[in-house]
Design a protein around this motif. Sequence first.
Motif, PDB file in Angstrom:
ATOM      1  N   MET A 136     -32.732 -29.433  -9.533  1.00  0.00           N
ATOM      2  CA  MET A 136     -32.474 -30.789  -9.047  1.00  0.00           C
ATOM      3  C   MET A 136     -31.866 -31.687 -10.137  1.00  0.00           C
ATOM      4  N   ALA A 137     -32.323 -31.517 -11.379  1.00  0.00           N
ATOM      5  CA  ALA A 137     -31.827 -32.397 -12.448  1.00  0.00           C
ATOM      6  C   ALA A 137     -30.329 -32.213 -12.660  1.00  0.00           C
ATOM      7  N   ASP A 138     -29.877 -30.947 -12.665  1.00  0.00           N
ATOM      8  CA  ASP A 138     -28.435 -30.702 -12.814  1.00  0.00           C
ATOM      9  C   ASP A 138     -27.663 -31.347 -11.669  1.00  0.00           C
ATOM     10  N   GLY A 139     -28.211 -31.195 -10.452  1.00  0.00           N
ATOM     11  CA  GLY A 139     -27.557 -31.773  -9.278  1.00  0.00           C
ATOM     12  C   GLY A 139     -27.449 -33.290  -9.381  1.00  0.00           C
ATOM     13  N   ILE A 140     -28.493 -33.918  -9.891  1.00  0.00           N
ATOM     14  CA  ILE A 140     -28.477 -35.382 -10.029  1.00  0.00           C
ATOM     15  C   ILE A 140     -27.452 -35.801 -11.076  1.00  0.00           C
ATOM     16  N   ASN A 141     -27.460 -35.127 -12.222  1.00  0.00           N
ATOM     17  CA  ASN A 141     -26.499 -35.492 -13.277  1.00  0.00           C
ATOM     18  C   ASN A 141     -25.062 -35.335 -12.790  1.00  0.00           C
ATOM     19  N   GLU A 142     -24.804 -34.262 -12.055  1.00  0.00           N
ATOM     20  CA  GLU A 142     -23.439 -34.027 -11.552  1.00  0.00           C
ATOM     21  C   GLU A 142     -23.084 -35.100 -10.508  1.00  0.00           C
ATOM     22  N   SER A 143     -24.033 -35.428  -9.631  1.00  0.00           N
ATOM     23  CA  SER A 143     -23.775 -36.471  -8.628  1.00  0.00           C
ATOM     24  C   SER A 143     -23.453 -37.803  -9.309  1.00  0.00           C
ATOM     25  N   MET A 144     -24.219 -38.140 -10.331  1.00  0.00           N
ATOM     26  CA  MET A 144     -23.994 -39.430 -11.009  1.00  0.00           C
ATOM     27  C   MET A 144     -22.622 -39.463 -11.686  1.00  0.00           C
ATOM     28  N   ASP A 145     -22.204 -38.332 -12.257  1.00  0.00           N
ATOM     29  CA  ASP A 145     -20.864 -38.257 -12.850  1.00  0.00           C
ATOM     30  C   ASP A 145     -19.793 -38.438 -11.769  1.00  0.00           C
ATOM     31  N   ARG A 146     -20.005 -37.780 -10.640  1.00  0.00           N
ATOM     32  CA  ARG A 146     -19.021 -37.874  -9.545  1.00  0.00           C
ATOM     33  C   ARG A 146     -18.990 -39.290  -8.958  1.00  0.00           C
ATOM     34  N   LEU A 147     -20.166 -39.930  -8.905  1.00  0.00           N
ATOM     35  CA  LEU A 147     -20.236 -41.306  -8.393  1.00  0.00           C
ATOM     36  C   LEU A 147     -19.430 -42.241  -9.301  1.00  0.00           C
TER      37      LEU A 147
END
Lengths: 160, 160
Positions: free
Chosen positions: A138-149
Amino acid sequence: MAKTQIIAEPAVPQMTVRGEFATPRELLFRAFTDPELLVQWLGPRELTLTIGHLDLRHGGTWRYTSSDADGNEYSFRGVFHGTPSLDGIVQTFEFEGTPCHVCLETTTFTDHGDTTALTQSTVFQSAANRDAALLSGMADGINESMDRLEELLARVVPVS
Amino acid sequence: MAKTQIIAEPAVPQMTVRGEFATPRELLFRAFTDPELLVQWLGPRELTLTIGHLDLRHGGTWRYTSSDADGNEYSFRGVFHGTPSLDGIVQTFEFEGTPCHVCLETTTFTDHGDTTALTQSTVFQSAANRDAALLSGMADGINESMDRLEELLARVVPVS
């Protein structure tokens, strides 16, 4: 943007994500509630997000599906508590692959002048559920989402 | 019944209630899901509970109102996540007087032979919300409800 912070204290069934974006509060809120924007940043880059429905009102439900190149699908669903607004979004969150493992998510957008602070606090049914979610990547997914946002917000010009 | 235990660790947004009842699991579950039984034990003795609706299925909502002798009313509402069953009940819980202060409650019924253990774990949006709920007299209300539930179960003969 300062690096996304993910706070998860030992033995506490909670996780808090903090970020700061050089964008007005209204636009950050829109990125969370406009399906056309949401699909451009939520989740890992290699998955395609499809919004089934997103009923933005108290008691309204939402469902979305992430698909990979091989056609595997992962669906998520939840219920809004209170109508989403600039004051925040409160919703439940459930991966259909583990039904009845439910989280309660509170998202707020705080105006800091030139930037908007995002705080997303999630409580889990137990600390063990929280730890299992973190171990599942989940942490990787969150970091990637925040970068994409952040990338999305740089592309979208706010309507003044 | 052993005295109800209420566990609330400092700075953790969670509260766990444990009880043990000399009754079959099926009857304890019925006390939580049959409106005619629910109104006989849930809440303080001096309040009258009225069930508005209780839609016992995934995504179903519930609402109930407690009234005092002066006609003051306190309403609560929530949404079921997963259809309530002997395996447990997962629901959100919200006092309409403080909208968007939402809890997520997980109730389980464990067969211990002659008794059934009740575990009710509630996660709050923050430890501060949990503490405010406890300060508002929630613990007294829970203890009184558990006493009333035990009295009810002694009155109701299980259908074998």
